[in-house]
Scaffold this active site. Structure first.
Site, PDB file in Angstrom:
ATOM      1  N   SER A   1       0.845  -1.182   0.000  1.00 54.92           N
ATOM      2  CA  SER A   1       0.000   0.000   0.000  1.00 54.92           C
ATOM      3  C   SER A   1       0.885   1.239   0.000  1.00 54.92           C
ATOM      4  O   SER A   1       2.108   1.149  -0.085  1.00 54.92           O
ATOM      5  CB  SER A   1      -0.933  -0.019   1.203  1.00 54.92           C
ATOM      6  OG  SER A   1      -1.855   1.059   1.135  1.00 54.92           O
ATOM      7  N   SER A  33       5.865  -6.302   4.009  1.00 52.97           N
ATOM      8  CA  SER A  33       6.322  -7.369   4.908  1.00 52.97           C
ATOM      9  C   SER A  33       7.702  -7.875   4.499  1.00 52.97           C
ATOM     10  O   SER A  33       7.952  -8.154   3.330  1.00 52.97           O
ATOM     11  CB  SER A  33       5.332  -8.541   4.901  1.00 52.97           C
ATOM     12  OG  SER A  33       4.033  -8.108   5.226  1.00 52.97           O
ATOM     13  N   GLU A 116      -2.410 -14.201  -1.394  1.00 51.59           N
ATOM     14  CA  GLU A 116      -2.054 -13.781  -0.038  1.00 51.59           C
ATOM     15  C   GLU A 116      -3.201 -14.043   0.931  1.00 51.59           C
ATOM     16  O   GLU A 116      -2.992 -14.434   2.078  1.00 51.59           O
ATOM     17  CB  GLU A 116      -1.693 -12.296  -0.014  1.00 51.59           C
ATOM     18  CG  GLU A 116      -1.297 -11.791   1.361  1.00 51.59           C
ATOM     19  CD  GLU A 116      -0.949 -10.310   1.396  1.00 51.59           C
ATOM     20  OE1 GLU A 116      -0.783  -9.770   2.496  1.00 51.59           O
ATOM     21  OE2 GLU A 116      -0.852  -9.703   0.307  1.00 51.59           O
ATOM     22  N   SER A 239      -8.094  -4.849   4.072  1.00 56.90           N
ATOM     23  CA  SER A 239      -8.786  -4.789   5.352  1.00 56.90           C
ATOM     24  C   SER A 239     -10.015  -5.691   5.374  1.00 56.90           C
ATOM     25  O   SER A 239     -10.566  -6.056   4.330  1.00 56.90           O
ATOM     26  CB  SER A 239      -9.200  -3.340   5.656  1.00 56.90           C
ATOM     27  OG  SER A 239     -10.219  -2.923   4.771  1.00 56.90           O
ATOM     28  N   GLU A 241     -12.922  -4.859   6.126  1.00 49.67           N
ATOM     29  CA  GLU A 241     -14.042  -4.149   5.518  1.00 49.67           C
ATOM     30  C   GLU A 241     -14.056  -4.355   3.999  1.00 49.67           C
ATOM     31  O   GLU A 241     -15.117  -4.565   3.392  1.00 49.67           O
ATOM     32  CB  GLU A 241     -13.959  -2.659   5.853  1.00 49.67           C
ATOM     33  CG  GLU A 241     -14.229  -2.317   7.309  1.00 49.67           C
ATOM     34  CD  GLU A 241     -13.062  -2.645   8.233  1.00 49.67           C
ATOM     35  OE1 GLU A 241     -13.262  -2.676   9.452  1.00 49.67           O
ATOM     36  OE2 GLU A 241     -11.941  -2.882   7.725  1.00 49.67           O
TER      37      GLU A 241
END
Length: 275
Positions: A1, A33, A116, A239, A241
């Protein structure tokens, strides 16, 4: 991101400009990561700001030892530093490291995110956080495995664990058949993060104040890493959401959320957002 994109990955602004047989990348990524240890990274960039945001992106493999790549660790409240910021300053990448056609960066991103989010392998070797078996062991060690309230919590945890396991097996069957991970990856990811939260709640019931300080007792303070780390996985790979939106639209067939920038050039959408 990216700092300015958040969960709306398609709003990224890292720029890729073609220069002969090379591309020049400039921008910043965040929450990458393992970047401190990796030799390569995957960068989704924007090569065209004058088309709608999902159409102007191109993907590249980026060697982390390339001039202009800077990695900075992000310290987490758990004490770890799994995530990083990555700064790209005039990084020159040969066109041979481009993934897919120019303009297909969003397709590359969705494919990678699908894998992922997928937890269909069922492997415990790659498990993040504590496991159900470790919770049982902690309950037996603490002498509370026969407590009726604890047993009820353990039973609920087992049920949810088995439901997620069966859902993941269905996804695994699709992968074996050569299918690309679809919205079932979002469902699996939601189950995974929800179960991590359930584990945090149950282990807190079991260990109580033993979680507060490291007094050397087996299996106590070590659970802090799980409890403090679990909330962060609700945004990993998209996320929760966003995952619910995907399930609602692609599985349940619900109307999509209004997207006022869907058919607007990205540069214009950015200008309107700044007003």
């Amino acid at each position: 991101s990216e700092p300015s994109a958040g969960s709306d990955l398609a709003s990224l602004t890292t720029r890729a400009v073609r220069d002969g047989d090379e591309w020049v990348l400039n921008g910043q990524k965040v929450w990458t990561s393992g970047a401190r240890f990796a030799e390569w990274g995957l960068a989704i960039t924007r090569h065209d700001f004058d088309v709608p945001k999902h159409k102007g992106m191109t993907a590249f493999m980026v060697p982390f030892n390339a001039p202009g790549v800077e990695v900075r660790a992000i310290k987490q409240m758990s004490g770890g530093a799994n995530f990083n910021e990555v700064f790209l300053t005039d990084v020159r990448i040969p066109d041979s490291l481009r993934l897919g056609p120019v303009g297909d960066g969003w397709k590359v991103a969705l494919t990678c995110l699908g894998f992922e989010r997928d937890h269909s392998s069922g492997s415990t070797s790659s498990h993040t956080g504590g496991t159900y078996k470790q919770v049982i062991a902690a309950a037996e060690w603490a002498g509370v495995s026969k407590d009726p309230i604890i047993r009820q919590s353990l039973a609920d945890l087992y049920i949810q664990h088995k439901v997620a396991q069966l859902t993941n097996r269905r996804a695994a069957a699709g992968l074996r058949a050569g299918q690309t991970p679809g919205p079932e990856g979002s469902l699996g990811k939601l189950m995974w993060t929800a179960n991590m939260t359930r584990i945090s709640n149950v282990i807190s019931q079991i260990l109580g104040t033993r979680l507060v300080a490291d007094n050397g007792e087996w299996g106590t303070y070590a659970w802090n890493e799980h409890i403090l780390g679990a909330p962060g996985y609700r945004i990993a790979g998209g996320s929760d959401e966003v995952q619910r939106n995907i399930v609602g639209e692609r599985v349940l067939g619900l109307p999509p959320e209004p997207r006022v920038d869907k058919d607007v050039a990205f540069s214009e959408a950015q200008r309107l957002a700044r007003k």
